[in-house]
Enzyme design. Structure first.
Site, short mmCIF file in Angstrom:
data_model
loop_
_atom_site.label_atom_id
_atom_site.label_comp_id
_atom_site.label_asym_id
_atom_site.label_seq_id
_atom_site.Cartn_x
_atom_site.Cartn_y
_atom_site.Cartn_z
CB ALA A 123 -0.92 -0.01 1.21
CB ALA A 151 6.60 -2.13 9.39
CG ASP A 172 9.99 2.79 3.03
OD1 ASP A 172 10.10 4.01 2.84
OD2 ASP A 172 9.27 2.06 2.32
N GLY A 175 4.96 1.15 3.77
CA GLY A 175 6.18 0.61 4.39
C GLY A 175 5.97 -0.69 5.13
#
Ligand code: MEV
Length: 333
Positions: free
Chosen positions: A112, A119, A160, A115
């Site tokens: 999406a 994560a 990110d 990130g």
């Protein structure tokens, strides 16, 4: 012993893609998180349990007598390759190879542009390093997260994993970052419901850059200038209204340039234009594009913009900036 670590999603406010070419970018961690449990197992293997990794796009088809469910296994495999590389890197760093079981649940939709891969990598590195008794700083976790992305994607700026590990609101340039003062940004994130592959989109921009460097270089340079200008505006002593006005204008220009790089889609642009028509001061893609999310800056108009995003076929999300990056949630014996 079991360790639970979590790490947040992010939105890139300005500078995605150009950041891969050494330009600066501004990003913030947001309050959606990925949770990773890590524990030793007895069979000596690495086992990954993806309990819920929010892969969009379940397809159901019907025949006379049967229902067929299909899901995007390719996307799931891509997410799990970040987990596998992250575990390998931590084990190398610790000089230990042990059987470890990692279980993942996530609130962040995959692909999406929020990130999710970074994560999951950061939370995995946090959990497994703690399990192996390795004391890593958040900066060291971010660096290993960047290495993970380089191994899986081939190219990555590192923004990110840095935002996910450190949290808050960051100005990022070539591996170094600066924390920006917390300003309340009245934003709405709009999710198209489809996903893009960061790896493929970064490669697509690279191809254009190699084919037409004289055309693409000035676009990337302008994107870099937009980020510097946005930082000046954020730090300036202007009234809030003027700040929002200028930031909105910069967002709109940044979106146009991302579109020129070929990373927008019709659904992303539909959500961007619907937001602007509903009163947003600015709206742009956030993240790699090719589907995924956009965000709008909409002081006093957040609910109107959220409704416009819904009518245009997207899912609005009202999110907050998360001050907290990687968190080791709990350690139990
Ligand atoms: C993805 O969230 C951001 C990109 O700029 C890739 C990167 O910085 O590694 C598209």
């Amino acid at each position: 012993m079991r360790v639970l670590a979590s790490a947040p999603a992010k939105i890139i406010l300005f500078g995605e893609h150009s950041v891969v070419y050494g330009k600066p970018a501004i990003a913030a961690a947001i309050d959606l998180r990925t949770y990773v449990w890590a524990e030793f197992n007895k069979n000596g293997r690495i086992r990954i349990e993806a309990k819920d990794i929010k892969i969009p796009g379940l397809t159901v088809s019907f025949s006379e007598s049967e229902i067929y469910f299909e899901t995007d296994y390719g996307k799931a495999a891509e997410v799990l390759s970040y987990v596998r590389e992250a575990i390998n890197l931590v084990m190398e760093e610790a000089g230990q190879k042990k059987g470890v079981t990692v279980s993942i649940t996530s609130q962040i939709p995959v692909g999406a542009g929020l990130g999710s891969s970074a994560a999951v990598a950061v939370a995995t590195i946090g959990a497994v390093s703690k399990l192996l008794g390795l004391e890593l700083t958040k900066e060291e976790v971010a660096k290993l997260g960047h290495k993970t992305e380089l191994l899986v994607q081939g190219a990555s700026s590192g923004i990110d994993p840095t935002v996910s590990a450190i949290g808050g609101f960051l100005y990022y340039e070539k591996g170094t970052f600066e924390e920006l003062p917390a300003i309340e940004l009245p934003i709405v994130v709009g999710y198209t419901g489809s996903s893009g592959s960061t790896k493929e989109l970064v490669a697509k921009v690279r191809r254009s850059f190699e084919e037409m460097p004289d055309i693409i270089t000035p676009i990337l340079n302008s994107m870099g200038r937009i980020v510097e200008k946005a930082k000046e505006v954020i730090l300036a002593d202007y009234d809030k209204e003027i700040k929002f006005q200028l930031l909105g204008q910069l967002m709109n220009i940044n979106h146009g340039l991302l579109d020129a790089l070929g990373v927008s889609t019709k659904s992303l642009s539909d959500l961007v234009y619907a937001s602007r028509e509903a009163g947003a001061l600015g709206a742009k893609i956030t993240g790699a594009g090719g589907g995924g999310c956009m965000y709008a800056l909409a002081p006093g108009k957040q609910s109107e913009v959220a409704t416009a995003i819904k009518i245009a076929g997207g899912t609005p999300m009202i999110t907050k900036i998360s001050r907290e990056g990687l968190r080791i949630e709990d350690v139990t014996q």
